[in-house]
Design a protein around this motif. Structure first.
Motif, PDB file in Angstrom:
ATOM      1  N   THR A 286       0.840  -1.204   0.000  1.00 46.24           N
ATOM      2  CA  THR A 286       0.000   0.000   0.000  1.00 46.24           C
ATOM      3  C   THR A 286       0.878   1.257   0.000  1.00 46.24           C
ATOM      4  N   TRP A 287       1.919   1.250   0.856  1.00 45.34           N
ATOM      5  CA  TRP A 287       2.810   2.413   0.931  1.00 45.34           C
ATOM      6  C   TRP A 287       3.579   2.588  -0.369  1.00 45.34           C
ATOM      7  N   VAL A 288       4.043   1.456  -0.936  1.00 44.32           N
ATOM      8  CA  VAL A 288       4.817   1.536  -2.175  1.00 44.32           C
ATOM      9  C   VAL A 288       3.933   2.088  -3.297  1.00 44.32           C
ATOM     10  N   ALA A 289       2.667   1.616  -3.353  1.00 41.74           N
ATOM     11  CA  ALA A 289       1.746   2.098  -4.393  1.00 41.74           C
ATOM     12  C   ALA A 289       1.498   3.598  -4.236  1.00 41.74           C
ATOM     13  N   THR A 290       1.330   4.050  -2.988  1.00 43.07           N
ATOM     14  CA  THR A 290       1.106   5.484  -2.724  1.00 43.07           C
ATOM     15  C   THR A 290       2.304   6.312  -3.200  1.00 43.07           C
ATOM     16  N   ARG A 291       3.501   5.818  -2.854  1.00 43.98           N
ATOM     17  CA  ARG A 291       4.709   6.577  -3.194  1.00 43.98           C
ATOM     18  C   ARG A 291       4.917   6.624  -4.710  1.00 43.98           C
ATOM     19  N   ARG A 292       4.685   5.458  -5.376  1.00 44.54           N
ATOM     20  CA  ARG A 292       4.896   5.417  -6.824  1.00 44.54           C
ATOM     21  C   ARG A 292       3.945   6.373  -7.530  1.00 44.54           C
TER      22      ARG A 292
ATOM     23  N   SER B 262      -1.820  19.122   3.767  1.00 42.20           N
ATOM     24  CA  SER B 262      -2.440  19.234   5.080  1.00 42.20           C
ATOM     25  C   SER B 262      -2.977  17.868   5.508  1.00 42.20           C
ATOM     26  N   GLN B 263      -3.156  17.721   6.821  1.00 39.72           N
ATOM     27  CA  GLN B 263      -3.603  16.434   7.375  1.00 39.72           C
ATOM     28  C   GLN B 263      -4.953  16.006   6.765  1.00 39.72           C
ATOM     29  N   ASP B 264      -5.853  16.975   6.584  1.00 44.89           N
ATOM     30  CA  ASP B 264      -7.168  16.657   6.005  1.00 44.89           C
ATOM     31  C   ASP B 264      -7.022  16.074   4.616  1.00 44.89           C
ATOM     32  N   ARG B 265      -6.175  16.746   3.820  1.00 43.22           N
ATOM     33  CA  ARG B 265      -5.992  16.316   2.434  1.00 43.22           C
ATOM     34  C   ARG B 265      -5.348  14.929   2.395  1.00 43.22           C
ATOM     35  N   ILE B 266      -4.315  14.728   3.260  1.00 48.31           N
ATOM     36  CA  ILE B 266      -3.654  13.423   3.313  1.00 48.31           C
ATOM     37  C   ILE B 266      -4.664  12.345   3.714  1.00 48.31           C
ATOM     38  N   ALA B 267      -5.529  12.684   4.674  1.00 47.14           N
ATOM     39  CA  ALA B 267      -6.523  11.706   5.139  1.00 47.14           C
ATOM     40  C   ALA B 267      -7.454  11.305   3.999  1.00 47.14           C
ATOM     41  N   ARG B 268      -7.908  12.301   3.233  1.00 42.45           N
ATOM     42  CA  ARG B 268      -8.822  11.991   2.122  1.00 42.45           C
ATOM     43  C   ARG B 268      -8.105  11.170   1.048  1.00 42.45           C
TER      44      ARG B 268
ATOM     45  N   GLN C  55       7.228  15.072   7.499  1.00 41.58           N
ATOM     46  CA  GLN C  55       7.347  15.182   6.040  1.00 41.58           C
ATOM     47  C   GLN C  55       7.030  16.598   5.564  1.00 41.58           C
ATOM     48  N   ARG C  56       6.037  17.231   6.209  1.00 42.76           N
ATOM     49  CA  ARG C  56       5.686  18.611   5.843  1.00 42.76           C
ATOM     50  C   ARG C  56       6.862  19.550   6.108  1.00 42.76           C
ATOM     51  N   ARG C  57       7.466  19.368   7.284  1.00 41.09           N
ATOM     52  CA  ARG C  57       8.620  20.214   7.642  1.00 41.09           C
ATOM     53  C   ARG C  57       9.731  20.042   6.618  1.00 41.09           C
ATOM     54  N   GLN C  58       9.960  18.752   6.218  1.00 46.25           N
ATOM     55  CA  GLN C  58      11.033  18.441   5.279  1.00 46.25           C
ATOM     56  C   GLN C  58      10.765  19.093   3.919  1.00 46.25           C
ATOM     57  N   ALA C  59       9.511  18.986   3.439  1.00 44.01           N
ATOM     58  CA  ALA C  59       9.167  19.560   2.135  1.00 44.01           C
ATOM     59  C   ALA C  59       9.334  21.077   2.161  1.00 44.01           C
ATOM     60  N   ALA C  60       8.850  21.712   3.247  1.00 42.79           N
ATOM     61  CA  ALA C  60       8.958  23.172   3.353  1.00 42.79           C
ATOM     62  C   ALA C  60      10.426  23.589   3.381  1.00 42.79           C
ATOM     63  N   ARG C  61      11.260  22.805   4.087  1.00 42.47           N
ATOM     64  CA  ARG C  61      12.688  23.114   4.178  1.00 42.47           C
ATOM     65  C   ARG C  61      13.347  23.050   2.795  1.00 42.47           C
TER      66      ARG C  61
ATOM     67  N   VAL D  47      -5.478   8.632  10.053  1.00 42.00           N
ATOM     68  CA  VAL D  47      -4.526   9.665   9.632  1.00 42.00           C
ATOM     69  C   VAL D  47      -4.716  10.941  10.453  1.00 42.00           C
ATOM     70  N   LEU D  48      -5.964  11.227  10.834  1.00 44.99           N
ATOM     71  CA  LEU D  48      -6.228  12.463  11.581  1.00 44.99           C
ATOM     72  C   LEU D  48      -5.927  12.333  13.079  1.00 44.99           C
ATOM     73  N   ASN D  49      -5.924  11.099  13.603  1.00 45.77           N
ATOM     74  CA  ASN D  49      -5.813  10.946  15.064  1.00 45.77           C
ATOM     75  C   ASN D  49      -4.645  10.115  15.572  1.00 45.77           C
TER      76      ASN D  49
END
Lengths: 201, 201
Positions: A32-38, B93-99, B40-46, B27-29
């Motif tokens: 699942t993680w690999v599919a998401t990343r790809r 954002s967490q919401d978007r990642i969750a969806r 990951q967000r911190r890393q991308a922003a950096r 993902v939200l909790n």
């Protein structure tokens, strides 16, 4: 540890390395993680390619375009497109398995140093495997998986992991096995068992 | 419905939609996912800041070298970097990642890449913990390792430290008030277990 092949039982104390390697195996091997990343990587690669093409076409027009459309800032367009192309390419590189593995190690090291993994580290885990199921338990948690619930066998340098959901699994550190041959024998038997279950599903 | 006073048992029929709803809430909790995505967000922003700084420096060099046509886009891009970094953080954002995670899980289940299967599950809870089983997989968690009890309009979810989840659709209860009562009772048991483990530590 006692037993061989699929019939083994052992207990071990969870170390920081176990936590890190388990998380790395899941992040780089869980289907699942690999599919998401790809999928994300494909999106970024496409953006990089489109921007690169825009940049190249902009560059060609800037140098050799007909004078009638020279009013458009082609050099600027070309430069901006190429910058975005490099940016998207860098993001796609950041999603490669190697980059993800490094990122996961950094994340886990930070979490362990901050004491966020103290609930797991030091826990004693008892694991029992047989032809029908895989069981593991700690003082507060237990899980019994039939082989049908195991979706993959992930193998790292010093750990193997039987994946039982997209983000969790049963960890088998190499150190608990009597020898490398026993460890390899267990992995081969587990793979054969998972393949057989997958084929019959 | 109070497992602290009397054991509670529920038969649950789960569908793909239930797993997707659960994924959003995980993902939200779940602290594990909150921690991973925040990092990951911190890393991308950096990364964006770093690239912006490099482009700004190049623009500055071009300006000093007397090429304002090249310098202006570089300086503008460098100055716009904080905005771009904010945009990227917003995009993930967490919401978007969750969806997105829920949508990806739906596809993974369709493609049989995920070991989460629909069907009949049983949920049992008593004063010490909760057990969740579908015959192939049985998970037992003491209240001390439960990190969140989440109540949505359609589901009650029990999340543990490993991001494993027990999914109780409200439709499985005799009345919606029963779902509410069970949520409060389990929440109280988790609080007691946390207080006990804090006192023991």
């Amino acid at each position: 540890m006692t037993g061989s092949g699929l019939f083994i039982s052992f207990d071990y104390t969870v170390t920081p390395e176990d936590v890190t390697e388990g998380a790395v195996l899941i992040a780089t091997g869980s289907p699942t993680w690999v599919a998401t990343r790809r999928r994300s990587q494909r999106v970024f690669r496409r953006i990089a390619l489109v921007m690169f093409l825009v940049g190249v076409v902009g560059g060609v027009i800037a140098f050799a375009g007909p004078p009638a459309i020279n009013g458009v800032p082609w050099f600027r367009l070309c430069g901006i497109a190429l910058i975005f192309s490099v940016l998207a390419w860098l993001f796609s590189r950041g999603l490669s398995p190697g980059a993800q593995e490094r990122a996961q190690r950094v994340l886990l090291k930070g979490a362990i140093d901050r004491g966020e993994m103290d609930a797991l580290i030091g826990d004693v885990v008892f694991v029992e495997v047989n032809e029908a199921e895989v069981t593991w338990s700690t003082s507060l948690r237990s899980c019994r998986d039939s082989w049908e619930a195991i979706s993959a066998v992930l193998v790292g340098p010093d750990h193997a992991l039987l994946l039982d959901s997209p983000a969790t699994g049963v960890l088998f550190p190499r150190r608990v096995f009597a020898s490398d041959a026993t460890f390899a024998g267990f992995i081969a038997a587990a793979r054969e068992r998972v393949d057989r279950t997958g084929a019959s599903a | 419905m109070n497992p602290g006073e009397q054991p509670v048992g529920l038969e649950v029929e789960l569908f793909r939609e239930d797993f997707c709803a659960a994924t959003e809430q995980i993902v939200l909790n779940s602290p594990m996912f909150l921690f991973i995505y925040a990092a990951q967000r911190r890393q991308a922003a950096r990364q964006v800041w770093l690239i912006g700084l490099c482009v700004f420096a190049l623009g500055l060099l071009a300006l000093l070298a007397g090429a304002p046509g090249l310098a202006l886009p570089g300086l503008a891009f460098g100055l716009a970097t904080p905005l771009l970094a904010m945009l990227i953080v917003q995009l993930i954002s967490q919401d978007r990642i969750a969806r997105t995670s829920a949508r990806l899980l739906e596809r993974a289940i369709e493609a049989r890449q995920s070991s989460w299967r629909s069907g009949a599950w049983t949920f049992e809870a008593d004063a010490k913990g909760a057990t969740w089983s579908n015959g192939k997989r049985t998970v037992r968690a003491a209240w001390g390792v439960v990190v969140a009890i989440v109540k949505t309009p359609t589901h009650v979810l029990v999340l543990d430290a490993d991001a494993a989840v027990m999914i109780l659709p409200v439709r499985c209860f005799d009345a919606p008030e029963d779902a509410e009562a069970l949520t409060h009772a389990m929440g109280a048991l988790v609080e007691v277990a946390r207080a006990e483990s804090a006192a023991a530590a």
